[in-house]
Design an enzyme around this catalytic site. Structure first.
Site, mmCIF file in Angstrom:
data_model
loop_
_atom_site.group_PDB
_atom_site.id
_atom_site.type_symbol
_atom_site.label_atom_id
_atom_site.label_comp_id
_atom_site.label_asym_id
_atom_site.label_seq_id
_atom_site.Cartn_x
_atom_site.Cartn_y
_atom_site.Cartn_z
ATOM 1 N N LYS A 1 -1.423 11.015 -0.928
ATOM 2 C CA LYS A 1 -2.774 11.389 -0.782
ATOM 3 C C LYS A 1 -3.182 12.128 0.401
ATOM 4 C CE LYS A 1 -3.972 7.100 -3.323
ATOM 5 N NZ LYS A 1 -5.015 5.900 -3.518
ATOM 6 N N TYR B 1 -7.950 8.938 -12.687
ATOM 7 C CA TYR B 1 -8.310 7.690 -12.516
ATOM 8 C C TYR B 1 -9.585 7.036 -13.645
ATOM 9 C CZ TYR B 1 -6.035 7.490 -7.963
ATOM 10 O OH TYR B 1 -5.255 7.501 -6.913
ATOM 11 N N ASN C 1 -5.334 5.354 1.681
ATOM 12 C CA ASN C 1 -4.329 4.367 1.615
ATOM 13 C C ASN C 1 -2.896 5.201 1.415
ATOM 14 O OD1 ASN C 1 -4.373 4.629 -1.019
ATOM 15 N ND2 ASN C 1 -4.232 2.626 -1.649
ATOM 16 N N HIS D 1 -0.331 6.745 -4.081
ATOM 17 C CA HIS D 1 -0.461 6.102 -5.122
ATOM 18 C C HIS D 1 0.910 6.001 -5.905
ATOM 19 C CE1 HIS D 1 -2.005 5.106 -9.027
ATOM 20 N NE2 HIS D 1 -0.876 5.994 -9.727
ATOM 21 N N GLU E 1 1.033 8.918 -16.719
ATOM 22 C CA GLU E 1 0.534 9.754 -15.402
ATOM 23 C C GLU E 1 1.428 10.672 -15.125
ATOM 24 O OE1 GLU E 1 -1.423 5.824 -13.189
ATOM 25 O OE2 GLU E 1 0.542 6.902 -12.086
HETATM 26 P P1 CMP Z 1 -4.410 3.783 -6.010
HETATM 27 O O1 CMP Z 1 -3.158 3.296 -6.144
HETATM 28 O O2 CMP Z 1 -4.374 5.289 -5.746
HETATM 29 O O3 CMP Z 1 -5.226 3.253 -7.196
HETATM 30 C C1 CMP Z 1 -6.634 3.359 -7.332
HETATM 31 C C2 CMP Z 1 -7.286 3.445 -5.723
HETATM 32 O O4 CMP Z 1 -8.478 3.009 -5.503
HETATM 33 C C3 CMP Z 1 -6.383 2.431 -4.999
HETATM 34 O O5 CMP Z 1 -5.259 3.034 -4.761
HETATM 35 C C4 CMP Z 1 -7.222 2.316 -3.715
HETATM 36 O O6 CMP Z 1 -7.073 3.714 -2.806
HETATM 37 C C5 CMP Z 1 -8.790 2.550 -4.286
HETATM 38 N N1 CMP Z 1 -9.545 1.468 -3.961
HETATM 39 C C6 CMP Z 1 -10.702 1.678 -3.217
HETATM 40 N N2 CMP Z 1 -11.082 0.202 -3.392
HETATM 41 C C7 CMP Z 1 -10.239 -0.528 -4.273
HETATM 42 C C8 CMP Z 1 -10.268 -2.078 -4.631
HETATM 43 N N3 CMP Z 1 -11.266 -2.623 -4.125
HETATM 44 N N4 CMP Z 1 -9.368 -2.216 -5.486
HETATM 45 C C9 CMP Z 1 -8.362 -1.462 -5.776
HETATM 46 N N5 CMP Z 1 -8.260 -0.284 -5.349
HETATM 47 C C10 CMP Z 1 -9.309 0.479 -4.619
#
Ligand code: CMP
Length: 140
Positions: free
Chosen positions: A10, A50, A113, A116, A127
């Protein structure tokens, strides 16, 4: 079984200049990079990727973050690749991620974070197809 999974480094991790460190973890774990590209996602691409989260309260912030800078997208292949990749990433919220995982080491928040990864075989196939036409996937 040999599986494939989709991985995204990311914008936060690209900005931190840790692409190589993250790739190294994939390789050390026996995950082979079979497709890869750097791109700055458009809003439409991020929203489409998403789409399953469209109704979630964090959707808007998630999309804004994912288009805030370039990302590196890759397909990984290997034994038990989906679970192996998720183990390497650690929990979605870096505060809950185990020591030594990518998110514990490189992520700042649940939004920023670092990475992904696909959560299941069906989503992995969708995906990978979303970002890589078959002719750009180089298996073995
Ligand atoms: P990712 O695995 O990319 O999939 C969805 C993303 O939404 C997740 O990582 C997080 O970075 C973001 N996100 C933010 N808030 C939440 C939450 N409460 N639960 C899950 N994903 C979240």
């Amino acid at each position: 079984a040999i599986e494939r999974t989709l991985s995204i480094i990311k914008p936060d991790a690209v900005a931190k200049n840790v692409i190589g460190q993250i790739y190294s973890r994939f390789e050390t774990a026996g995950l082979k990079i079979i497709a890869a590209r750097m791109t700055h996602l458009s809003r439409a691409e991020a929203e489409g990727f998403y789409a399953v989260h469209r109704e979630r309260p964090f959707f808007k912030d998630l999309v804004e973050f994912m288009i805030s800078g370039p990302v590196i997208i890759q397909a990984l292949e290997g034994e038990n690749a989906i679970a192996k990749h998720r183990d390497l990433m650690g929990a979605t919220d870096p505060k809950k991620a185990e020591k030594g995982t990518i998110r514990a080491d490189f992520a700042d928040s649940i939004d920023a974070n670092a990475v992904h990864g696909s959560d299941a075989a069906e989503t992995a196939a969708v995906e990978i197809a979303y970002f890589f036409p078959t002719l750009n996937v180089y298996s073995r």
